[in-house]
Design a protein around this motif. Structure first.
Motif, PDB file in Angstrom:
ATOM      1  N   LYS A   1      -9.615  -5.872   9.636  1.00  0.00           N
ATOM      2  CA  LYS A   1     -10.777  -6.394  10.360  1.00  0.00           C
ATOM      3  C   LYS A   1     -11.394  -7.590   9.624  1.00  0.00           C
ATOM      4  O   LYS A   1     -11.786  -8.589  10.242  1.00  0.00           O
ATOM      5  N   LEU A   2     -11.464  -7.499   8.298  1.00  0.00           N
ATOM      6  CA  LEU A   2     -12.093  -8.561   7.504  1.00  0.00           C
ATOM      7  C   LEU A   2     -11.349  -9.881   7.608  1.00  0.00           C
ATOM      8  O   LEU A   2     -11.967 -10.938   7.779  1.00  0.00           O
ATOM      9  N   TYR A   3     -10.019  -9.814   7.538  1.00  0.00           N
ATOM     10  CA  TYR A   3      -9.237 -11.048   7.494  1.00  0.00           C
ATOM     11  C   TYR A   3      -8.580 -11.407   8.824  1.00  0.00           C
ATOM     12  O   TYR A   3      -7.948 -12.458   8.935  1.00  0.00           O
ATOM     13  N   GLY A   4      -8.702 -10.538   9.810  1.00  0.00           N
ATOM     14  CA  GLY A   4      -8.153 -10.851  11.115  1.00  0.00           C
ATOM     15  C   GLY A   4      -6.643 -10.951  11.135  1.00  0.00           C
ATOM     16  O   GLY A   4      -6.078 -11.813  11.818  1.00  0.00           O
ATOM     17  N   VAL A   5      -5.983 -10.097  10.347  1.00  0.00           N
ATOM     18  CA  VAL A   5      -4.516 -10.099  10.288  1.00  0.00           C
ATOM     19  C   VAL A   5      -4.004  -8.734  10.717  1.00  0.00           C
ATOM     20  O   VAL A   5      -4.755  -7.754  10.782  1.00  0.00           O
ATOM     21  N   ALA A   6      -2.707  -8.674  10.993  1.00  0.00           N
ATOM     22  CA  ALA A   6      -2.095  -7.417  11.423  1.00  0.00           C
ATOM     23  C   ALA A   6      -2.037  -6.425  10.270  1.00  0.00           C
ATOM     24  O   ALA A   6      -1.963  -6.811   9.101  1.00  0.00           O
ATOM     25  N   ILE A   7      -2.047  -5.133  10.584  1.00  0.00           N
ATOM     26  CA  ILE A   7      -2.023  -4.112   9.548  1.00  0.00           C
ATOM     27  C   ILE A   7      -0.720  -4.168   8.743  1.00  0.00           C
ATOM     28  O   ILE A   7      -0.703  -3.863   7.551  1.00  0.00           O
ATOM     29  N   GLY A   8       0.369  -4.622   9.378  1.00  0.00           N
ATOM     30  CA  GLY A   8       1.625  -4.780   8.658  1.00  0.00           C
ATOM     31  C   GLY A   8       1.507  -5.828   7.558  1.00  0.00           C
ATOM     32  O   GLY A   8       2.091  -5.677   6.475  1.00  0.00           O
ATOM     33  N   THR A   9       0.744  -6.893   7.817  1.00  0.00           N
ATOM     34  CA  THR A   9       0.516  -7.940   6.816  1.00  0.00           C
ATOM     35  C   THR A   9      -0.293  -7.385   5.646  1.00  0.00           C
ATOM     36  O   THR A   9       0.002  -7.650   4.476  1.00  0.00           O
ATOM     37  N   VAL A  10      -1.312  -6.597   5.984  1.00  0.00           N
ATOM     38  CA  VAL A  10      -2.132  -5.975   4.941  1.00  0.00           C
ATOM     39  C   VAL A  10      -1.285  -5.057   4.072  1.00  0.00           C
ATOM     40  O   VAL A  10      -1.356  -5.101   2.834  1.00  0.00           O
ATOM     41  N   ARG A  11      -0.478  -4.228   4.696  1.00  0.00           N
ATOM     42  CA  ARG A  11       0.333  -3.273   3.937  1.00  0.00           C
ATOM     43  C   ARG A  11       1.317  -3.977   3.018  1.00  0.00           C
ATOM     44  O   ARG A  11       1.546  -3.550   1.885  1.00  0.00           O
ATOM     45  N   LYS A  12       1.888  -5.081   3.515  1.00  0.00           N
ATOM     46  CA  LYS A  12       2.859  -5.795   2.683  1.00  0.00           C
ATOM     47  C   LYS A  12       2.169  -6.452   1.488  1.00  0.00           C
ATOM     48  O   LYS A  12       2.708  -6.469   0.371  1.00  0.00           O
ATOM     49  N   ALA A  13       0.966  -6.977   1.692  1.00  0.00           N
ATOM     50  CA  ALA A  13       0.210  -7.577   0.592  1.00  0.00           C
ATOM     51  C   ALA A  13      -0.174  -6.527  -0.435  1.00  0.00           C
ATOM     52  O   ALA A  13      -0.048  -6.731  -1.647  1.00  0.00           O
ATOM     53  N   VAL A  14      -0.630  -5.369   0.064  1.00  0.00           N
ATOM     54  CA  VAL A  14      -1.003  -4.279  -0.843  1.00  0.00           C
ATOM     55  C   VAL A  14       0.228  -3.759  -1.584  1.00  0.00           C
ATOM     56  O   VAL A  14       0.182  -3.523  -2.805  1.00  0.00           O
ATOM     57  N   ASP A  15       1.335  -3.594  -0.860  1.00  0.00           N
ATOM     58  CA  ASP A  15       2.575  -3.134  -1.501  1.00  0.00           C
ATOM     59  C   ASP A  15       2.988  -4.063  -2.632  1.00  0.00           C
ATOM     60  O   ASP A  15       3.437  -3.604  -3.696  1.00  0.00           O
ATOM     61  N   THR A  16       2.841  -5.356  -2.416  1.00  0.00           N
ATOM     62  CA  THR A  16       3.214  -6.329  -3.443  1.00  0.00           C
ATOM     63  C   THR A  16       2.381  -6.135  -4.704  1.00  0.00           C
ATOM     64  O   THR A  16       2.915  -6.130  -5.824  1.00  0.00           O
ATOM     65  N   LEU A  17       1.078  -5.955  -4.548  1.00  0.00           N
ATOM     66  CA  LEU A  17       0.198  -5.764  -5.702  1.00  0.00           C
ATOM     67  C   LEU A  17       0.427  -4.418  -6.370  1.00  0.00           C
ATOM     68  O   LEU A  17       0.275  -4.282  -7.588  1.00  0.00           O
ATOM     69  N   VAL A  18       0.797  -3.400  -5.592  1.00  0.00           N
ATOM     70  CA  VAL A  18       1.148  -2.100  -6.170  1.00  0.00           C
ATOM     71  C   VAL A  18       2.411  -2.236  -7.004  1.00  0.00           C
ATOM     72  O   VAL A  18       2.490  -1.746  -8.147  1.00  0.00           O
ATOM     73  N   ASN A  19       3.412  -2.917  -6.467  1.00  0.00           N
ATOM     74  CA  ASN A  19       4.675  -3.102  -7.184  1.00  0.00           C
ATOM     75  C   ASN A  19       4.500  -3.933  -8.453  1.00  0.00           C
ATOM     76  O   ASN A  19       5.245  -3.769  -9.423  1.00  0.00           O
ATOM     77  N   GLU A  20       3.505  -4.817  -8.447  1.00  0.00           N
ATOM     78  CA  GLU A  20       3.221  -5.635  -9.629  1.00  0.00           C
ATOM     79  C   GLU A  20       2.382  -4.880 -10.649  1.00  0.00           C
ATOM     80  O   GLU A  20       2.111  -5.400 -11.737  1.00  0.00           O
ATOM     81  N   GLY A  21       1.963  -3.662 -10.300  1.00  0.00           N
ATOM     82  CA  GLY A  21       1.180  -2.860 -11.225  1.00  0.00           C
ATOM     83  C   GLY A  21      -0.292  -3.188 -11.265  1.00  0.00           C
ATOM     84  O   GLY A  21      -1.014  -2.735 -12.167  1.00  0.00           O
ATOM     85  N   LEU A  22      -0.795  -3.941 -10.289  1.00  0.00           N
ATOM     86  CA  LEU A  22      -2.202  -4.330 -10.274  1.00  0.00           C
ATOM     87  C   LEU A  22      -3.058  -3.390  -9.431  1.00  0.00           C
ATOM     88  O   LEU A  22      -4.263  -3.275  -9.654  1.00  0.00           O
ATOM     89  N   LEU A  23      -2.434  -2.735  -8.459  1.00  0.00           N
ATOM     90  CA  LEU A  23      -3.124  -1.738  -7.645  1.00  0.00           C
ATOM     91  C   LEU A  23      -2.400  -0.403  -7.805  1.00  0.00           C
ATOM     92  O   LEU A  23      -1.215  -0.358  -8.127  1.00  0.00           O
ATOM     93  N   LEU A  24      -3.133   0.676  -7.556  1.00  0.00           N
ATOM     94  CA  LEU A  24      -2.573   2.021  -7.672  1.00  0.00           C
ATOM     95  C   LEU A  24      -2.992   2.838  -6.465  1.00  0.00           C
ATOM     96  O   LEU A  24      -4.187   2.954  -6.164  1.00  0.00           O
ATOM     97  N   ARG A  25      -2.005   3.388  -5.743  1.00  0.00           N
ATOM     98  CA  ARG A  25      -2.309   4.256  -4.605  1.00  0.00           C
ATOM     99  C   ARG A  25      -2.517   5.682  -5.103  1.00  0.00           C
ATOM    100  O   ARG A  25      -1.744   6.189  -5.923  1.00  0.00           O
ATOM    101  N   SER A  26      -3.551   6.335  -4.584  1.00  0.00           N
ATOM    102  CA  SER A  26      -3.829   7.730  -4.915  1.00  0.00           C
ATOM    103  C   SER A  26      -3.852   8.519  -3.611  1.00  0.00           C
ATOM    104  O   SER A  26      -4.697   8.262  -2.741  1.00  0.00           O
TER     105      SER A  26
END
Length: 245
Positions: A45-70
Motif C-alpha cells: 500500500k505504501l509504495y503502490g507496488v504488487a505484493i510479488g515485488t514486495v516479497r522479492k525485495a524482502v527475500d533479497t534482504l533476507v538472503n543478504e542477512g539484513l532482514l530476519l523472518r520470524s
C-alpha cells in the motif's frame, strides 16, 4: 496521499529499487535493528507496488542477512552477533569450563591521523581523522585478546567524551546507543605473526611466540566502513573447525 516515488536507477528492476529504498530506511535509522519492518500488505500500500515485488525485495534482504523472518511474528531488521566470530576460533571459557563473553577494559582512546592502511580500510578523505582505541578482552583476569580499533571521527568523536568505565563488554550496541551508528556486516581476515616484546607482555607469552591476528572491517547498513579493528591473541588458544557435508 500519493505513494512515495521509488528513486534510484530506473533501469533496475522494480524489486531492486524497492530493496534500495528499504535499505535506505535501515541505514537512516528509521527501521532499527531488532525492530519489525512494515508488513507486506503495508509495504504494498505504501509504495503502490504488487505484493510479488514486495516479497522479492524482502527475500533479497533476507538472503543478504539484513532482514530476519520470524514465523508468526513478522520480519525484523537483523542484529548480527559479531562476537560469535571470535568463539569460532578461540575457547572463551572460565575456570569451571563454562562459556562466557570476555570482560573488556579500555586502555586508551584518542583522536589521531590515520595510517594509510586505516584510511584505505575506512575510505577516508584527505585530512579526515579517526578515533583510535586500545582495549583488552579478559576472562577471570587473564588477557585473551588485545585489540586496536579505528573509527571515523566524523561519526564517532562523541566517544572521546565518554568515560572509559562506561563502555560495555560489546562495542556495537554501544556505538548504536552513543553515536547512532549501526553495524550491519563485517569481513575478517586471519593471519599469524610473532609477538614483539610489548605484545608478549600483554598476552603473557614468550617474545617471538606466534599470535593470531584477526583483521576486521565492519560496515553500516549503507555499506560505508564504520570500523577497522585488529585483534591479537596467543596462537596456542587458536582452533579451526568446519563442518563438511
Amino acid at each position: 496521499m500519493n505513494a512515495p516515488t521509488l528513486g534510484y536507477d530506473e533501469r533496475l528492476p522494480l524489486y531492486q529499487r524497492l530493496r534500495e529504498e528499504m535499505l535506505a530506511k535501515i541505514a537512516a535509522g528509521e527501521w532499527m535493528p531488532g525492530s519489525p519492518i512494515p508488513t507486506e500488505a503495508e509495504l504494498t500500500k505504501l509504495y503502490g507496488v504488487a505484493i510479488g515485488t514486495v516479497r522479492k525485495a524482502v527475500d533479497t534482504l533476507v538472503n543478504e542477512g539484513l532482514l530476519l523472518r520470524s514465523q508468526g511474528r513478522g520480519t525484523f531488521v537483523r542484529r548480527p552477533n559479531f562476537d560469535a566470530s571470535l568463539a569460532r576460533f578461540f575457547r572463551q571459557v572460565n575456570a569451571s569450563g563454562g562459556r562466557e563473553i570476555p570482560a573488556s577494559r579500555i586502555l586508551s582512546k584518542r583522536l589521531q591521523k590515520p595510517s594509510d592502511t586505516v584510511a584505505t580500510a575506512l575510505k577516508l578523505g584527505h585530512g579526515e581523522q579517526v578515533v583510535h582505541m586500545e582495549r583488552l578482552r579478559m576472562i577471570e583476569g587473564r588477557t585473551l585478546f588485545h585489540e586496536e580499533i579505528w573509527l571515523p571521527a566524523m561519526r564517532f568523536a562523541v566517544l572521546l567524551e565518554v568515560d572509559s568505565e562506561s563502555f560495555g563488554e560489546l562495542l556495537y550496541p554501544f556505538y548504536e546507543q552513543q553515536c547512532g551508528q549501526c553495524i550491519a556486516s563485517a569481513t575478517e581476515t586471519l593471519t599469524v605473526g610473532a609477538a614483539d616484546s610489548a605484545m608478549a607482555k600483554t598476552l603473557s607469552i614468550e617474545e617471538g611466540a606466534p599470535v593470531v591476528v584477526i583483521e576486521r572491517t565492519a560496515l553500516g547498513y549503507d555499506r560505508a566502513p564504520l570500523e577497522y579493528r585488529l585483534s591479537r591473541a596467543a596462537a596456542e588458544g587458536f582452533r579451526y573447525q568446519i563442518d563438511i557435508s
